[in-house]
Design an enzyme around this catalytic site. Structure first.
Site, mmCIF file in Angstrom:
data_model
loop_
_atom_site.group_PDB
_atom_site.id
_atom_site.type_symbol
_atom_site.label_atom_id
_atom_site.label_comp_id
_atom_site.label_asym_id
_atom_site.label_seq_id
_atom_site.Cartn_x
_atom_site.Cartn_y
_atom_site.Cartn_z
ATOM 1 N N CYS A 1 0.834 -1.199 0.000
ATOM 2 C CA CYS A 1 0.000 0.000 0.000
ATOM 3 C C CYS A 1 0.874 1.256 0.000
ATOM 4 O O CYS A 1 1.983 1.251 0.511
ATOM 5 C CB CYS A 1 -0.949 0.090 1.186
ATOM 6 S SG CYS A 1 -2.031 -1.323 1.362
ATOM 7 N N ARG B 1 3.428 -0.170 -5.100
ATOM 8 C CA ARG B 1 3.274 -0.736 -3.763
ATOM 9 C C ARG B 1 1.982 -1.533 -3.606
ATOM 10 O O ARG B 1 1.769 -2.211 -2.607
ATOM 11 C CB ARG B 1 3.296 0.381 -2.715
ATOM 12 C CG ARG B 1 4.549 1.211 -2.726
ATOM 13 C CD ARG B 1 4.474 2.277 -1.674
ATOM 14 N NE ARG B 1 4.452 1.694 -0.350
ATOM 15 C CZ ARG B 1 5.517 1.347 0.339
ATOM 16 N NH1 ARG B 1 6.715 1.521 -0.165
ATOM 17 N NH2 ARG B 1 5.411 0.821 1.536
ATOM 18 N N TRP C 1 -2.963 -2.696 -1.597
ATOM 19 C CA TRP C 1 -2.668 -4.107 -1.847
ATOM 20 C C TRP C 1 -3.419 -4.846 -0.736
ATOM 21 O O TRP C 1 -3.038 -4.779 0.432
ATOM 22 C CB TRP C 1 -1.173 -4.366 -1.758
ATOM 23 C CG TRP C 1 -0.776 -5.755 -2.151
ATOM 24 C CD1 TRP C 1 -0.527 -6.202 -3.419
ATOM 25 C CD2 TRP C 1 -0.563 -6.869 -1.287
ATOM 26 N NE1 TRP C 1 -0.182 -7.529 -3.387
ATOM 27 C CE2 TRP C 1 -0.195 -7.973 -2.093
ATOM 28 C CE3 TRP C 1 -0.653 -7.060 0.092
ATOM 29 C CZ2 TRP C 1 0.084 -9.238 -1.575
ATOM 30 C CZ3 TRP C 1 -0.375 -8.322 0.607
ATOM 31 C CH2 TRP C 1 -0.011 -9.388 -0.232
ATOM 32 N N ASN D 1 -1.141 2.010 5.729
ATOM 33 C CA ASN D 1 -0.293 1.011 5.091
ATOM 34 C C ASN D 1 0.184 0.071 6.189
ATOM 35 O O ASN D 1 0.857 0.511 7.121
ATOM 36 C CB ASN D 1 0.891 1.733 4.427
ATOM 37 C CG ASN D 1 1.997 0.779 4.034
ATOM 38 O OD1 ASN D 1 1.749 -0.394 3.786
ATOM 39 N ND2 ASN D 1 3.216 1.281 3.988
ATOM 40 N N GLY D 2 -0.205 -1.197 6.130
ATOM 41 C CA GLY D 2 0.213 -2.152 7.161
ATOM 42 C C GLY D 2 -0.944 -3.050 7.557
ATOM 43 O O GLY D 2 -1.908 -3.204 6.804
ATOM 44 N N GLU E 1 16.790 -17.188 -9.940
ATOM 45 C CA GLU E 1 16.369 -15.806 -10.192
ATOM 46 C C GLU E 1 15.729 -15.677 -11.579
ATOM 47 O O GLU E 1 14.705 -15.022 -11.749
ATOM 48 C CB GLU E 1 17.579 -14.868 -10.037
ATOM 49 C CG GLU E 1 17.338 -13.416 -10.421
ATOM 50 C CD GLU E 1 16.173 -12.745 -9.693
ATOM 51 O OE1 GLU E 1 15.639 -13.309 -8.736
ATOM 52 O OE2 GLU E 1 15.778 -11.656 -10.136
ATOM 53 N N LYS F 1 11.925 -14.454 -12.374
ATOM 54 C CA LYS F 1 11.659 -13.305 -13.259
ATOM 55 C C LYS F 1 10.611 -13.678 -14.297
ATOM 56 O O LYS F 1 9.661 -12.950 -14.539
ATOM 57 C CB LYS F 1 12.972 -12.919 -13.938
ATOM 58 C CG LYS F 1 13.320 -11.524 -14.095
ATOM 59 C CD LYS F 1 13.597 -10.675 -12.883
ATOM 60 C CE LYS F 1 12.809 -10.881 -11.664
ATOM 61 N NZ LYS F 1 13.336 -10.376 -10.436
ATOM 62 N N GLU G 1 6.975 -14.438 -12.620
ATOM 63 C CA GLU G 1 6.229 -13.353 -11.982
ATOM 64 C C GLU G 1 5.671 -12.351 -12.985
ATOM 65 O O GLU G 1 4.660 -11.714 -12.708
ATOM 66 C CB GLU G 1 7.062 -12.652 -10.904
ATOM 67 C CG GLU G 1 8.226 -11.845 -11.413
ATOM 68 C CD GLU G 1 8.994 -11.145 -10.302
ATOM 69 O OE1 GLU G 1 8.390 -10.716 -9.315
ATOM 70 O OE2 GLU G 1 10.225 -11.012 -10.442
ATOM 71 N N HIS H 1 16.609 -36.575 -10.053
ATOM 72 C CA HIS H 1 16.060 -37.119 -8.811
ATOM 73 C C HIS H 1 14.568 -36.841 -8.697
ATOM 74 O O HIS H 1 14.021 -36.835 -7.594
ATOM 75 C CB HIS H 1 16.838 -36.567 -7.610
ATOM 76 C CG HIS H 1 18.286 -36.961 -7.640
ATOM 77 N ND1 HIS H 1 18.707 -38.244 -7.388
ATOM 78 C CD2 HIS H 1 19.402 -36.263 -7.981
ATOM 79 C CE1 HIS H 1 20.019 -38.317 -7.531
ATOM 80 N NE2 HIS H 1 20.471 -37.118 -7.904
ATOM 81 N N LYS I 1 5.458 -4.119 -4.756
ATOM 82 C CA LYS I 1 6.915 -3.921 -4.705
ATOM 83 C C LYS I 1 7.472 -4.081 -3.299
ATOM 84 O O LYS I 1 8.537 -4.619 -3.110
ATOM 85 C CB LYS I 1 7.229 -2.517 -5.233
ATOM 86 C CG LYS I 1 8.703 -2.209 -5.353
ATOM 87 C CD LYS I 1 9.291 -2.886 -6.550
ATOM 88 C CE LYS I 1 10.775 -2.672 -6.674
ATOM 89 N NZ LYS I 1 11.389 -3.712 -7.505
#
Ligand code: F6R
Length: 610
Positions: A2, A27, A75, A101-102, A483, A487, A490, A506, A605
């Site tokens: 947020c 955010r 968010w 925000n939180g 990584e 990328k 997402e 395996h 983010k």
């Protein structure tokens, strides 16, 4: 998660807040809203599910006007994304509006109390409405007092901005475990979750500390600590250009940020290697004895930053001669790891606000570890709570998918390994010089890779319809595989999976069938033949292989259907290069699939919730 923005001054707050929210959309972006206080002591609230563009559409030609206002981009945590759960939330009387925000952890208990004992009817499912209702309950003509009383009851994490129609000239904001800054303007002041929201208007800011309350009007900003004692704060001067937070002609922030990597790597190295080639890091204050005393190093982070830690483990173990464990922050904090005063804890975080990383850091600190962090956002919580900070000078990273933060984190890992190894006297001079030369050569080599963008775009056209992709590699290349896979998944929503190449047989190899795309990263000389064998294993089962190899690896041509070559480099620093074409490939695949590249679904983010 947020983003919040607030303005108090003499101009119309509407446009200023909406522009600021757009800079914070990274955010969270499932709904947004704005609340304004008019001189006639009226509270105007507009909020809408979806992107900020939806809010703008809702406002349309309406001439909203107020010199005091707050805004929010969300968010969702408590309550699905919807118009009614969007912020700002108001109290029962409709006088007070709050953006948050939180997460309020005890919101359920507070809500029941407000409903059962005070007969308050809630409009939404959001935990934030509890804050608005609590402040409304305590409001007795003094907003500051009411906010203070409410925060005494709240548990959890919050950065909040509060306005009240009865006090149309001032705003109150509080920070606990969620970022909050104050922007100092001329005849106006601002609050925000992050610097880009305010760059258009101010360069001077106050970084608000945990548990502090801020009371702002157009001409004055007062900061109080948790005991309500006034505190003074040094002004922090922001030296970013406004354009650093703009797209600069690129279609997406992600592509711009990929292209910025040569420059930001240079910036991150600048001043840290002196004219004699010696590592000189002003912000780290560790003696030879202290470094020698560490018997355990933990690198702790989330997501991409964790993947940088995987490379960091190799680098520090090799260069500094000490064992390193790498942990995902959300696991580390709950596994009761062995920590004492001989432990060095290294947090890696772009935002410096990731709650899991911060909580792990606090856990390590409480047990006596020395805390070092590698952080991008100056003055962020992780940076402030660390004994030593090594900043990545990547500038603002706006795209949700991290690119330039990752490569600058790698640079910091190498610098740290060299710094520790040099102080301990365990690196031979020639090895040390070679590393320094290789790090300094990285920007030009990445420029070379960027010149091949068209070729990678062509490959993307060939591959973008796949539904499953596997990434394999060994050693440093395994770390890069994780990584590269993250990328791709997402931003393109393709199901992708990374594994150490030797681990494939395996279990995972069961999934390889005719035409399955396998991306094989094979830049390590020592492990090259082993990689060729692993490529053979998947090809025998029908896989279509895209190889990533160094310029002279001609065998790769014979093995793989397609190859992307990276410039020659020392094996140990190849992650700095090999990730770049895979960032570009992920970008073009996502673009061809019509995805919202800078703001992938379900993500944000800065992850300031557990
Ligand atoms: C992925 C990505 C995330 C972050 C993670 C940690 O592209 O960006 O995986 O790396 O959320 O964030 P920071 O580095 O801000 O702690």
């Amino acid at each position: 998660m947020c983003g919040i923005v607030g303005y108090v001054g003499h101009s119309n707050a509407t446009g200023i807040i909406i522009e600021g929210l757009k800079k914070l959309e990274y955010r969270g972006y499932d709904s947004s809203g704005i609340a304004l206080c008019t001189k006639e002591k009226e509270l105007i609230v507009r909020k809408k599910k979806g992107r900020i563009a939806n809010l703008e559409e809702l406002i349309g030609d309406e001439n909203l006007y107020g010199n005091l206002g707050i805004g929010h981009t969300r968010w969702a945590t408590h309550g699905a994304p919807s118009d009614v759960n969007a912020h700002p939330h108001t109290d029962a009387s409709g006088r007070i509006a709050v953006v948050h925000n939180g997460i309020i952890e005890n919101y359920q208990i507070l809500r029941e109390e407000l409903e059962n004992e005070h007969g308050i009817q809630f409009k939404s499912e959001s935990d934030t409405e509890v804050i608005a209702q609590l402040i409304g309950l305590y409001y007795d003509g003094d907003l500051e007092e009411a906010v203070f009383k409410a925060t005494e009851r709240m548990r959890g994490a919050y950065g909040i901005g509060v306005i009240c129609v009865n006090e149309p000239d001032r705003m109150v904001a509080v920070r606990k475990d969620s970022p909050l800054i104050v922007g100092l303007g001329k005849g106006c002041n601002f609050i925000a979750s992050d610097i880009p929201a305010l760059l258009k208007h101010v360069r001077q800011i106050y970084l608000i500390e945990n548990n502090e309350m801020v009371v702002l009007n157009a001409n004055e900003v007062k900061i109080y600590n948790g005991d309500r004692q006034p505190v003074s704060r040094e002004v922090f001067n922001v030296n970013w250009e406004d354009e650093a937070a703009e797209k600069g002609g690129y279609d997406h922030f992600m592509l711009k940020e990929i292209h910025e990597q040569p420059q930001v790597i240079k910036d991150t190295l600048a001043g840290r290697i002196d004219e004699n080639g010696e590592i000189a890091i002003d912000s780290i204050h560790m003696s030879k004895e202290e470094i020698e005393s560490f018997n355990r190093i933990y690198i702790v982070a989330c997501g991409t930053a964790y993947h940088a830690g995987l490379v960091g483990k190799f680098a520090i173990e090799k260069l500094a001669g000490v064992g390193v464990e790498v942990d995902v922050a959300s696991e580390f904090r709950y596994r009761d790891p062995f920590i004492d005063e001989k432990t060095l804890f290294i947090a890696i975080s772009q935002s410096g606000e990731t709650l899991d990383t911060l909580a792990a850091l606090r856990e390590a600190k409480a047990k006596g570890a020395r805390i070092m962090s590698i952080v991008n956002v100056v003055g962020s919580s992780v940076a402030r709570e660390s004994d030593d900070v090594l900043y990545t000078w990547a500038g603002p990273e706006i795209a949700v998918a991290s690119t330039k933060a990752y490569t600058t984190q790698l640079i910091c890992m190498y610098l740290l390994g060299l710094y520790m190894g040099r102080k301990k006297g365990v690196i031979a001079d020639d090895v040390y010089r070679r590393y320094v030369d290789e790090l300094e050569a990285a920007p030009d080599r990445i420029r070379e890779i960027l010149k091949g963008e068209k070729h990678i775009e062509t490959l993307a056209r060939k591959l973008y319809r796949r539904n499953n992709v596997f990434f394999i590699g060994r050693g440093y290349d395994a770390a890069v595989s994780y990584e590269a896979s993250l990328k791709l998944k997402e931003i393109s929503y393709i199901n992708s999976f990374a594994t150490a190449a030797g681990e494939l047989k395996h279990g995972t190899i069961a999934l390889i069938e005719q035409d399955t795309l396998v991306i094989a990263i094979a830049t390590q000389q020592r492990l090259f033949e082993k990689m060729l064998s692993n490529i053979q294993e998947v090809k025998t089962r029908g896989a279509y292989v895209l190889g990533i190899a160094k310029a002279d690896s001609t065998e790769m041509d014979q093995q793989a259907e397609d190859v992307i070559y990276i410039p020659q480099c020392m094996d140990e620093v190849s992650p700095l290069l090999s990730i770049v074409p895979l960032q570009i490939l992920a970008y073009y695949i996502a673009k061809l699939r019509g995805c919202d590249i800078d703001k992938p679904k379900n993500l944000a983010k800065s992850v300031t919730v557990e």
